[in-house]
Enzyme design. Structure first.
Site, PDB file in Angstrom:
ATOM      1  N   TYR A  56      24.474  34.474  51.806  1.00 24.53           N
ATOM      2  CA  TYR A  56      25.923  34.638  51.650  1.00 24.53           C
ATOM      3  C   TYR A  56      26.529  35.259  52.915  1.00 24.53           C
ATOM      4  O   TYR A  56      27.502  34.740  53.469  1.00 24.53           O
ATOM      5  CB  TYR A  56      26.186  35.537  50.438  1.00 24.53           C
ATOM      6  CG  TYR A  56      27.631  35.848  50.155  1.00 24.53           C
ATOM      7  CD1 TYR A  56      28.485  34.875  49.644  1.00 24.53           C
ATOM      8  CD2 TYR A  56      28.152  37.128  50.370  1.00 24.53           C
ATOM      9  CE1 TYR A  56      29.820  35.162  49.363  1.00 24.53           C
ATOM     10  CE2 TYR A  56      29.481  37.431  50.089  1.00 24.53           C
ATOM     11  CZ  TYR A  56      30.314  36.449  49.584  1.00 24.53           C
ATOM     12  OH  TYR A  56      31.628  36.731  49.303  1.00 24.53           O
TER      13      TYR A  56
ATOM     14  N   LYS B  87      29.436  33.906  55.554  1.00 22.62           N
ATOM     15  CA  LYS B  87      30.729  34.583  55.707  1.00 22.62           C
ATOM     16  C   LYS B  87      30.932  35.040  57.166  1.00 22.62           C
ATOM     17  O   LYS B  87      32.062  35.053  57.668  1.00 22.62           O
ATOM     18  CB  LYS B  87      30.835  35.761  54.735  1.00 22.62           C
ATOM     19  CG  LYS B  87      30.993  35.328  53.263  1.00 22.62           C
ATOM     20  CD  LYS B  87      32.256  34.508  53.011  1.00 22.62           C
ATOM     21  CE  LYS B  87      32.594  34.361  51.539  1.00 22.62           C
ATOM     22  NZ  LYS B  87      33.783  33.522  51.304  1.00 22.62           N
TER      23      LYS B  87
ATOM     24  N   SER C 248      34.784  38.193  53.263  1.00 21.58           N
ATOM     25  CA  SER C 248      34.188  39.304  52.515  1.00 21.58           C
ATOM     26  C   SER C 248      33.792  40.403  53.496  1.00 21.58           C
ATOM     27  O   SER C 248      33.574  40.116  54.693  1.00 21.58           O
ATOM     28  CB  SER C 248      32.936  38.765  51.795  1.00 21.58           C
ATOM     29  OG  SER C 248      32.091  39.814  51.406  1.00 21.58           O
TER      30      SER C 248
ATOM     31  N   SER D 241      40.225  30.175  39.342  1.00 23.66           N
ATOM     32  CA  SER D 241      39.517  31.389  38.943  1.00 23.66           C
ATOM     33  C   SER D 241      39.786  32.531  39.926  1.00 23.66           C
ATOM     34  O   SER D 241      40.068  32.303  41.111  1.00 23.66           O
ATOM     35  CB  SER D 241      38.016  31.074  38.915  1.00 23.66           C
ATOM     36  OG  SER D 241      37.278  32.194  38.496  1.00 23.66           O
TER      37      SER D 241
ATOM     38  N   ILE E 154      40.314  35.214  42.549  1.00 25.70           N
ATOM     39  CA  ILE E 154      41.234  35.503  43.661  1.00 25.70           C
ATOM     40  C   ILE E 154      42.105  34.289  43.992  1.00 25.70           C
ATOM     41  O   ILE E 154      43.317  34.420  44.210  1.00 25.70           O
ATOM     42  CB  ILE E 154      40.408  35.969  44.885  1.00 25.70           C
ATOM     43  CG1 ILE E 154      39.712  37.305  44.562  1.00 25.70           C
ATOM     44  CG2 ILE E 154      41.275  36.099  46.123  1.00 25.70           C
ATOM     45  CD1 ILE E 154      38.545  37.652  45.464  1.00 25.70           C
TER      46      ILE E 154
HETATM   47  N1  NAP Z   1      35.043  38.937  43.858  1.00 28.39           N
HETATM   48  C1  NAP Z   1      34.625  39.653  44.887  1.00 28.39           C
HETATM   49  O1  NAP Z   1      34.199  40.801  44.752  1.00 28.39           O
HETATM   50  C2  NAP Z   1      34.696  39.073  46.272  1.00 28.39           C
HETATM   51  C3  NAP Z   1      34.485  39.942  47.362  1.00 28.39           C
HETATM   52  C4  NAP Z   1      34.544  39.428  48.645  1.00 28.39           C
HETATM   53  C5  NAP Z   1      34.852  38.098  48.851  1.00 28.39           C
HETATM   54  N2  NAP Z   1      35.042  37.278  47.788  1.00 28.39           N
HETATM   55  C6  NAP Z   1      35.335  35.867  48.062  1.00 28.39           C
HETATM   56  O2  NAP Z   1      36.492  35.506  47.345  1.00 28.39           O
HETATM   57  C7  NAP Z   1      36.478  34.105  47.097  1.00 28.39           C
HETATM   58  C8  NAP Z   1      36.864  33.854  45.641  1.00 28.39           C
HETATM   59  O3  NAP Z   1      35.886  34.437  44.807  1.00 28.39           O
HETATM   60  P1  NAP Z   1      36.246  34.987  43.354  1.00 28.39           P
HETATM   61  O4  NAP Z   1      35.773  36.370  43.295  1.00 28.39           O
HETATM   62  O5  NAP Z   1      37.629  34.660  43.008  1.00 28.39           O
HETATM   63  O6  NAP Z   1      35.185  34.139  42.504  1.00 28.39           O
HETATM   64  P2  NAP Z   1      35.349  33.159  41.259  1.00 28.39           P
HETATM   65  O7  NAP Z   1      36.316  33.704  40.297  1.00 28.39           O
HETATM   66  O8  NAP Z   1      33.943  32.885  40.819  1.00 28.39           O
HETATM   67  O9  NAP Z   1      35.954  31.868  41.917  1.00 28.39           O
HETATM   68  C9  NAP Z   1      35.202  31.035  42.746  1.00 28.39           C
HETATM   69  C10 NAP Z   1      35.965  29.751  42.920  1.00 28.39           C
HETATM   70  O10 NAP Z   1      35.234  28.892  43.794  1.00 28.39           O
HETATM   71  C11 NAP Z   1      35.250  27.592  43.252  1.00 28.39           C
HETATM   72  N3  NAP Z   1      34.075  26.834  43.680  1.00 28.39           N
HETATM   73  C12 NAP Z   1      32.787  27.240  43.747  1.00 28.39           C
HETATM   74  N4  NAP Z   1      32.009  26.216  44.130  1.00 28.39           N
HETATM   75  C13 NAP Z   1      32.827  25.155  44.317  1.00 28.39           C
HETATM   76  C14 NAP Z   1      32.617  23.806  44.705  1.00 28.39           C
HETATM   77  N5  NAP Z   1      31.397  23.321  45.002  1.00 28.39           N
HETATM   78  N6  NAP Z   1      33.680  22.988  44.769  1.00 28.39           N
HETATM   79  C15 NAP Z   1      34.917  23.430  44.467  1.00 28.39           C
HETATM   80  N7  NAP Z   1      35.188  24.695  44.104  1.00 28.39           N
HETATM   81  C16 NAP Z   1      34.139  25.539  44.014  1.00 28.39           C
HETATM   82  C17 NAP Z   1      35.234  27.804  41.751  1.00 28.39           C
HETATM   83  O11 NAP Z   1      35.718  26.653  41.101  1.00 28.39           O
HETATM   84  P3  NAP Z   1      34.841  25.988  39.914  1.00 28.39           P
HETATM   85  O12 NAP Z   1      34.521  27.101  38.987  1.00 28.39           O
HETATM   86  O13 NAP Z   1      35.698  24.948  39.358  1.00 28.39           O
HETATM   87  O14 NAP Z   1      33.607  25.457  40.598  1.00 28.39           O
HETATM   88  C18 NAP Z   1      36.157  28.991  41.594  1.00 28.39           C
HETATM   89  O15 NAP Z   1      37.487  28.565  41.515  1.00 28.39           O
HETATM   90  C19 NAP Z   1      35.077  33.612  47.477  1.00 28.39           C
HETATM   91  O16 NAP Z   1      35.147  32.955  48.721  1.00 28.39           O
HETATM   92  C20 NAP Z   1      34.282  34.906  47.589  1.00 28.39           C
HETATM   93  O17 NAP Z   1      33.215  34.784  48.510  1.00 28.39           O
HETATM   94  C21 NAP Z   1      34.978  37.728  46.501  1.00 28.39           C
END
Ligand code: NAP
Length: 239
Positions: A151, A155, A138, A16, A18
């Site tokens: 959160y 981080k 983040s 999913s 990033i």
């Molecule tokens: N999007 C933003 O604005 C943003 C900003 C700053 C930082 N980030 C960071 O970027 C990273 C990726 O986030 P994203 O935005 O790409 O979110 P996302 O699309 O919701 O992806 C989150 C991922 O984490 C996995 N995950 C969550 N819980 C898990 C678990 N218990 N075991 C295994 N996998 C798990 C999910 O896999 P499943 O669905 O299979 O559980 C999914 O692949 C995160 O660390 C987030 O904190 C995001």
């Protein structure tokens, strides 16, 4: 032939947002990617798109037993690891007054304990290849806002993990990068908008592919240099 051809990467959160964009960008450069996530039905299409012999590892990173099994399976399946990307993460907004201990522990397990244990388990294989480790952090890992203490504290801890690790493993030729990201279009960001009761306009946010492009740039940089930290945010401030 690209600089990364035939390398092996492990990417968590690869089904999913990033993590998926980084996994596909690495695969496009010829990397065999070990794709880690909980939902197999979402991992498999990424493996198909990535090709290069990419393999799915269904893992709940909130469980130590699953992390140990993942490490054992990777040791069995690949000879070495060149790149480890920690992208899996969770967020639930909640005021300090209302947050339960369980909510804090859930953030800690997935956002800190899992990348810590996984790195520890794979470190001998990464050192053997003079590999690279990328922590998807983040802007909340640098500045904590309201309703995000669970959160943001995890981080901040992840930044400390990366900084301390870098001091230890640079001497072995291992590079460690922390990415401090602002709002990026993904299912997680859609849910953050929902929790904030804001209209979600993903086209106005940073795109996962923007992040992936920076990761590729950093990991292919000449070995005379190391990118230790990158801060990225959307160009337009729509929120
Ligand atoms: N999007 C933003 O604005 C943003 C900003 C700053 C930082 N980030 C960071 O970027 C990273 C990726 O986030 P994203 O935005 O790409 O979110 P996302 O699309 O919701 O992806 C989150 C991922 O984490 C996995 N995950 C969550 N819980 C898990 C678990 N218990 N075991 C295994 N996998 C798990 C999910 O896999 P499943 O669905 O299979 O559980 C999914 O692949 C995160 O660390 C987030 O904190 C995001």
């Amino acid at each position: 032939m690209t600089l990364l051809a035939n390398q092996v990467a492990v990417v968590t959160g690869a089904n999913s947002g990033i993590g998926k964009a980084i996994a596909l960008a690495l695969a496009a450069d010829g990397v065999k990617v070990c794709l880690v996530g909980r939902r197999m039905e979402a991992l498999q299409p990424v493996a198909k798109q990535a090709s290069n012999g990419s393999v799915c590892y269904q893992t709940d990173l909130g469980l130590d037993s699953n992390i140990s099994a993942l490490v054992a399976n990777l040791k069995r399946d690949v000879k070495g690891i060149d790149i480890l990307v920690h992208s899996a993460g969770v967020i639930r907004l909640c005021s300090f007054e209302c947050a339960t201990p369980d909510l804090l522990d859930w953030h800690y397990k997935v956002n800190v304990r899992a990348p810590y244990l996984l790195t520890q388990g794979l470190l001998p294989m990464i050192k053997a290849r003079q590999g690279q480790i990328v922590f998807v952090n983040s802007t909340a890992g640098l500045r904590a806002g309201a309703n995000a203490s669970q959160y943001a504290s995890t981080k901040h801890a992840l930044k400390a993990v990366a900084d301390s690790l870098r001091e230890e493993v640079n001497a072995d030729g291992v590079r460690v990068l922390s990415l401090f990201l602002g709002r990026t279009a993904s299912p997680m960001q859609a849910s953050v908008h929902e929790m904030e009761h804001r209209k979600y306009s993903p086209e106005l946010l940073m795109q996962p592919e923007d992040v992936a492009a920076v990761v590729i740039n950093a990991v292919t940089l000449s070995r005379t240099a190391e990118v230790t930290e990158v801060s990225m945010r959307p160009c337009v401030k729509s929120y």
